[in-house]
Every structure is written in C-alpha cells, then in structure tokens.
Design an enzyme around this catalytic site. Structure first.
Site, short mmCIF file in Angstrom:
data_model
loop_
_atom_site.label_atom_id
_atom_site.label_comp_id
_atom_site.label_asym_id
_atom_site.label_seq_id
_atom_site.Cartn_x
_atom_site.Cartn_y
_atom_site.Cartn_z
N CYS A 50 0.78 -1.18 -0.10
CA CYS A 50 -0.06 0.19 -0.04
C CYS A 50 0.83 1.40 0.01
CB CYS A 50 -0.98 -0.03 1.06
SG CYS A 50 -2.32 1.06 0.87
N HIS B 115 -3.37 -5.92 2.84
CA HIS B 115 -2.88 -5.76 4.10
C HIS B 115 -3.52 -7.12 4.91
CE1 HIS B 115 -1.71 -1.30 4.36
NE2 HIS B 115 -2.81 -1.13 3.80
N ARG C 112 -12.73 6.22 -0.57
CA ARG C 112 -11.63 5.15 -0.40
C ARG C 112 -12.14 4.01 -0.98
NH1 ARG C 112 -7.89 7.18 2.72
NH2 ARG C 112 -6.86 5.22 3.14
#
Ligand code: GLN
Length: 237
Positions: free
Chosen positions: A92, A189, A126
């Site tokens: 990321c 993640h 997002r």
C-alpha cells in the site's frame, strides 16, 4: 544460512497488521532452521549491502509525507537492490511510493522513487474491504484493502493478479499489485503473508537462491492454520 530482512519505517509505515509480514518471514525461516535477522530502517539510517529480503508496509498520507525525504535519499540504493533481484514486498503506502508519485486527495504530490513503473492519484472515495485475487502463480491471494490512491501500471511492470472480489489497484481495470524482478507491490494488508504462505516462501526461496547460487529446496511446513485463515478470509463478504 542466515537471511537479513530490511524492514523499512516500521514506526511510520505499519497499517492493519503489516508488521505480521515480518513475523511470518522470520517464523517460516526459523521453522526450517534458517536464521533470520531483522534490520530496522528509520529515517537517517544507512542501507547495508548485505540485505536478503526487503519489506515495507502501508501508512497514512501524513506518514508517507514524513518519510518522503529519507526514502528519496535511499531510493537509488533500494533500486540497485531490487534490480539485483533482492526479493521485496511493499504494501500500500510504500507500494505507491516505490512508484513514480502519489498525488493525495488534498492535492499534495508525494514523490516516489520510481523503482516500479506506476503512478497513483487519489480518487474521490476510499476503496475499503476484503479482496480476493486470482490468476497468479501463487494461486488465490486474500487480503484487506483501505486506500484512497488509484494506481495505474506502466509497461515495465506486470500485475500481481486479477481481482475477483474487492478493488485492487484502482477498482476499474481489475488488476491488483505489481511485479518487477523479485519485487511484489500490493494493496493487500491483513497482513498478507500469514494467510498467503506461498508468497512468504517465494521471498525466502529467492533470497536463498541469490545467496547460494543454487535453487532453494524449502522443507514443507504444516500449513493447517494458514490454510484455515486463508479460507476464512476468502469467504468474508
Ligand atoms: N495513504 C495511502 C492511501 O490512502 C495509503 C494507505 C495505506 O497504506 N493503506 O492511498
């Protein structure tokens, strides 16, 4: 045999369990009798030459800003290591900054180090949620994403895989992550490695091959817990 793992900015760049990736590499080495030493890199530190694996995690825009200058200073050395095939995983925030730049939602342009041929511009929303990636040499990959940045790949990298759930690089070309030499960049993640041990073993194998000049023969491990964790993650909505 001893492997030295460079952990980039563990204080600033560590989101959603990214540190677990280091634990996964260290444990899967130790379980096979391979010594593993973690070398922590904080701003101002030099980068040693004898590094076998590089890892860097994600971070908020403000933390990406904090490390920008130091990353630019060590960028040429990191590029040399990646292009000499040091196995590398960047997640990321550092995935974005291993590329050309990240233009944040408030119009700030954070310069990357241009190792990966890609660039990132924040979108309006997002991209958050569970991700499943298919069609990669690692089989199905599972993880969790939370990013504003939309990443577009250039010609000199190939994607890590194709998204079957979630968004990945940008939510519209169905691609997730990037690969270049033995470097893997990804938005995942979770952390990614404990639930996807084939990627951990890829990093360890490539590190051994580079050190010994011989193909690595890794002992098989009992992956019952890892397989269960993977299944649970892949069936989450
Ligand atoms: N700050 C970056 C973004 O929002 C990276 C986030 C992250 O590392 N999860 O796109």
């Amino acid at each position: 045999m001893k492997l030295r793992i460079l952990h980039l900015y563990p204080k600033e760049m560590n989101l959603y369990g990214d540190h677990g990736n280091i634990l996964s590499i260290v444990k899967r080495c130790e379980w096979r009798g391979i010594k593993a030493e973690v070398v922590v890199h904080e701003p101002g530190d030099p980068i040693p030459d004898d590094i076998d694996i590089i890892f860097g995690g994600g971070g908020q825009d403000s933390n990406q800003n904090t490390i920008e200058d130091d990353l630019r200073a060590i960028g040429p050395k990191l590029k040399e290591l990646v292009e000499s095939d040091v196995p590398t995983l960047v997640v990321c925030g550092l995935y974005q900054l291993f590329g050309e730049y990240f233009q944040t939602g408030d119009g700030n342009k954070i310069e990357g180090i241009g190792i990966l041929d890609l660039h990132t511009v924040a979108g309006k929303n997002r991209l958050i949620g569970n991700v499943v990636v298919d069609e990669s040499e690692f089989g199905e990959i599972v993880g969790y994403e939370n990013h504003s940045g939309l990443t577009r790949l250039g010609k000199n990298v190939r994607p890590l895989g194709t998204v079957s759930k979630g968004n990945g690089n940008n939510g519209d070309d169905e691609l997730e992550g990037a690969r270049y030499h033995n470097c893997i960049g990804t938005y995942l993640h979770g952390p990614i490695l404990p639930k996807n041990p084939r990627i951990t073993d890829f990093l360890i194998s490539k590190a051994i091959e580079r050190q010994t000049g011989q193909p690595a023969k890794l002992a098989r491990l009992n992956d019952t817990a890892e397989t269960r964790a993977h299944k649970v993650a892949s069936t989450r909505p």
